[in-house]
Scaffold this active site. Structure first.
Site, PDB file in Angstrom:
ATOM      1  N   ASP A 142       0.828  -1.203   0.000  1.00 34.65           N
ATOM      2  CA  ASP A 142       0.000   0.000   0.000  1.00 34.65           C
ATOM      3  C   ASP A 142       0.863   1.254   0.000  1.00 34.65           C
ATOM      4  O   ASP A 142       0.543   2.253   0.635  1.00 34.65           O
ATOM      5  CB  ASP A 142      -0.972  -0.001   1.203  1.00 34.65           C
ATOM      6  N   HIS A 161     -20.177   4.136  10.788  1.00 27.93           N
ATOM      7  CA  HIS A 161     -20.381   3.943  12.224  1.00 27.93           C
ATOM      8  C   HIS A 161     -19.139   3.437  12.938  1.00 27.93           C
ATOM      9  O   HIS A 161     -19.163   3.249  14.149  1.00 27.93           O
ATOM     10  CB  HIS A 161     -21.556   2.990  12.459  1.00 27.93           C
TER      11      HIS A 161
HETATM   12 CA    CA Z   1      -3.588   3.426  -0.592  1.00 33.88          CA
END
Ligand code: CA
Length: 701
Positions: A328, A621
């Protein structure tokens, strides 16, 4: 031997430095700006009196040449005025703009306020009415990082993928345009940049089956002028751009079925010197490269810095920071241009300090890497670089090949530096980077989701063995010298998750928690602080009016606990020397008490409830760990948990539609709703105690 540092003319601040250093060059002001202020006050970008773009000017340096407020008198800095922002806290990421005596601030749900920059009087507010259900399409919060200006209009992008243009003086709508495929899971959170009548903006959501792209739009009507795809589509359908044929050779399998990722969701820099637009592309998706593109390949143009012709969108160059990304490692972070004296040669460069922990200096015209150095103490996804600055990937880091063995990557996927803006000061020659040093556990599992994000990692599993022990792990402000390629100082009282401003007054401003601080730019010594009652995570700005310098910041991240029920202290805060305003005393409040019914349902029902909750409920939520929302009620406290019928009436029949809670009948069955109720009841009973719900975690992307 250290190289002597001399920071010379910055491309986008030539005019302001010209008087000091003898530099010359074209005016930094955009064509748009020139038209915009024909009848306006005399302030220009070069004087520093205004803050006209997300990063102040095209360079994205976030450096103010103002120095009335400086390291010697900053202790007299105090609140001049504040303006209340109504949206519930948790996600105020905006950098304000200041032009023609007005301040413009975007807030959650893509709403925009205008204030009088002298008095703080609210002039107008525009609500583009983003549908509440859009929240289920978001990975990383209901956020907006800022607006742009063009002529006499203010332009920004909404969470649901529209561009909106309103009159700067009245807030009246000029035009609006849907620029993303509304059926998909695109969202836009970044600030547009505008040059020569072109709006440059990308979109977010690599993990939602996206094929990332960058585009330019006409600032007069929102019409798309060009689009550049960051990832090739199905080769059988042909390529929209010639370089995508080259890119397709770096992919394997059927990547186009899940999009491939690469969304350029944040950093965009227009360079008036090269007439290029630099963008950073997002990570590949799903995350493990061995699942995304089995059998190898670098997966261009994910995790890259790319230069495009601003007029046509034509590809000019790229540098892929992370070939075959599995961690990532977006390269979407801010791209800063400057002119640096490197080895005796003046170089016009692009600098970036992305998630992966490496500080890059690239030649702006060619993309040739000039240096690449770790700005955190260690990293374990790479072992070094080859002679062309291609990173040598650590074979142990390819956790997609190792099943449950997994891998703890350093730095963490949340990033050695995330979206929170850094700042470059041409006087000190230092880049001030909100820095984080840590690790993150990855265990691959093809098809595994987190909420509705297709990550192909199992977020509940941990790699074998203990996480690495890191000397100096934590969150801090780092002063990095891009010429000497080394850190100069670090401030541990500061934070990795808040933006930075630097000024000619030898100052660096940054918040941490509810404290907004100033440090000496040369040494890092703390010289001022104030309590803001909530956290400021975007970047502060500076401007001047009537000979008075101001510092302005948006505060609204709830750091004090209490979540949804806590009082809202979201504000635009404006400071000046000798300011005499004070914030109201914090209000006391009593959070509700957990009072759930008894647990019910077997393990299968709870597992079903957890899965459905994470897919459809958690983005608003919150989850029981990590990201807990303060924008929406914590369902563990909901009275409707007490029985099947009222819960189903809300979730399936839309009984609270008028409050923004739409029916989920198209996604969930009544039996799903009951499973969710069982799961939330189990969470409520587990958490039953007199303390308020937890504070929201810092937003990461
Ligand atoms: Ca990302």
């Amino acid at each position: 031997m250290p190289i002597s540092i001399k920071t010379v003319c910055s491309a986008s601040t030539l005019a302001l430095i010209a008087a000091l250093s003898g530099c010359s060059g074209e005016s930094p002001d955009s064509a748009a700006r020139a038209t915009a202020t024909a009848a306006a006050p005399k302030a220009t970008a070069s004087s520093g009196d205004e803050w006209l773009s997300y990063g102040r000017d095209y360079s994205e340096q976030r450096y103010s040449p103002l120095k009335q407020i400086n390291a010697d008198n900053v202790e007299q800095l105090n609140l001049a005025w504040f303006g209340d922002l109504a949206e519930r806290g948790g996600s105020y990421e905006a950098t304000p703009l200041m032009a023609n005596g007005r301040l413009f601030v975007s807030t959650p749900w893509s709403k925009v306020y205008a204030f009088d920059a002298r008095s703080g009087q609210q002039l107008w507010k525009y609500d583009p009415k983003v549908p509440g259900e859009w929240a289920v399409k978001l990975c990383c919060g209901i956020v907006n990082r800022g607006v742009a200006m063009f002529e006499d209009t203010i332009i920004w992008a909404t969470l649901d993928g529209r561009l909106v243009s309103v009159k700067a003086d009245t807030g009246a709508l000029v035009w609006e345009k849907q620029i993303t495929d509304r059926e998909g899971y695109h969202s836009i959170t970044g600030a547009p940049r505008i040059a020569d009548g072109r709006i440059f903006i990308g979109e977010a959501g690599s993990e939602y089956h996206q094929r990332g792209y960058m585009a330019a739009y006409d600032a007069r009507n929102g019409n798309e002028l060009w689009r550049w795809w960051a990832v090739p589509g199905n080769p059988a359908l042909g390529f929209e751009q010639p370089e995508l044929e080259m890119a397709a050779a770096t992919w394997n399998g059927e990547w186009w079925k899940t999009g491939g990722g690469g969304t350029p969701w944040d950093g965009v820099t227009y360079d008036p010197v090269t007439k290029l637009v630099y963008i950073g592309t997002g990570n590949g998706a799903p995350w493990p490269a061995d699942i995304r593109s089995p059998g190898g390949g670098d997966n261009l143009f994910t995790s890259s810095i790319v230069a495009l012709d601003a007029a046509t969108g034509a590809y000019r160059w790229h540098y892929q920071a992370v070939p075959r990304d599995s961690w990532d490692f977006d390269n979407t972070q801010q791209l800063v241009t400057a002119d640096l004296l490197i080895d005796g040669t003046q170089r016009h460069v692009v600098m970036q300090a992305p998630k992966n922990g490496v500080f890059y200096v690239l030649d702006a015209a060619t993309g040739k890497p000039l240096s690449a150095d770790l700005f955190v103490p260690t990293a374990n996804w790479l072992t070094g670089f080859d002679e062309n600055f291609r990173p040598l990937i650590n074979p142990d880091a390819n956790y997609g090949q190792f099943g449950d063995k997994g891998f703890y990557v350093v730095p963490s996927y949340a990033g050695a530096h995330g979206w929170n803006p850094m700042a470059f000061n041409p006087d000190t020659g230092l880049m001030y980077i909100p820095t984080s040093y840590g690790s993150f556990p990855f265990v691959a599992e093809a098809g595994a989701k987190m909420g509705n994000q297709l990550l192909s990692i199992n977020t509940s599993k941990r790699p074998e063995g203990p996480p690495p022990v890191l000397q100096g792990e934590g969150s801090y402000l780092l002063a990095w010298d891009p010429v000497q390629r080394k850190p100069l100082w670090e401030q541990r009282s500061s934070s990795s998750r808040t933006g930075v401003l630097t000024t000619a007054g030898n100052l660096v401003f940054q918040a941490a928690g509810n404290i907004f601080r100033a440090f000496r730019a040369d040494t890092g010594e703390e010289v001022w602080s104030t309590n803001t009652q909530s956290g400021a995570v975007g970047g502060a700005i500076s401007y001047a009016l009537d000979g008075q310098q101001y510092i302005a910041t948006v505060s609204g991240q709830a750091n004090g606990g209490g979540g949804y029920w806590a009082p809202n202290y979201a504000r635009l805060l404006v400071y000046k020397l000798g300011g005499s305003a004070t914030l109201p005393e914090p209000v006391s409040y009593s959070p509700p008490v957990l009072n759930p019914p008894a647990n019910f349902g077997d393990a299968a029902l709870l597992a079903q409830g957890e899965a459905r909750y994470l897919e459809h409920c958690s983005s608003c939520h919150g989850t029981s760990v990590g990201r807990v929302s303060s924008l929406f009620p914590d369902l563990r406290y909901a009275a409707a948990l007490n029985a099947e019928a009222p819960f189903k009436a809300i979730v399936i029949d839309g009984a609270l539609q008028n409050n923004g809670m739409v029916s989920f009948a198209q996604y969930l069955t009544p039996q799903d709703a009951e499973a969710i109720r069982a799961y939330v009841v189990s969470l409520a009973n587990a958490a039953r105690n007199p303390t308020p719900p937890p504070a929201p975690a810092a937003q990461v992307h």
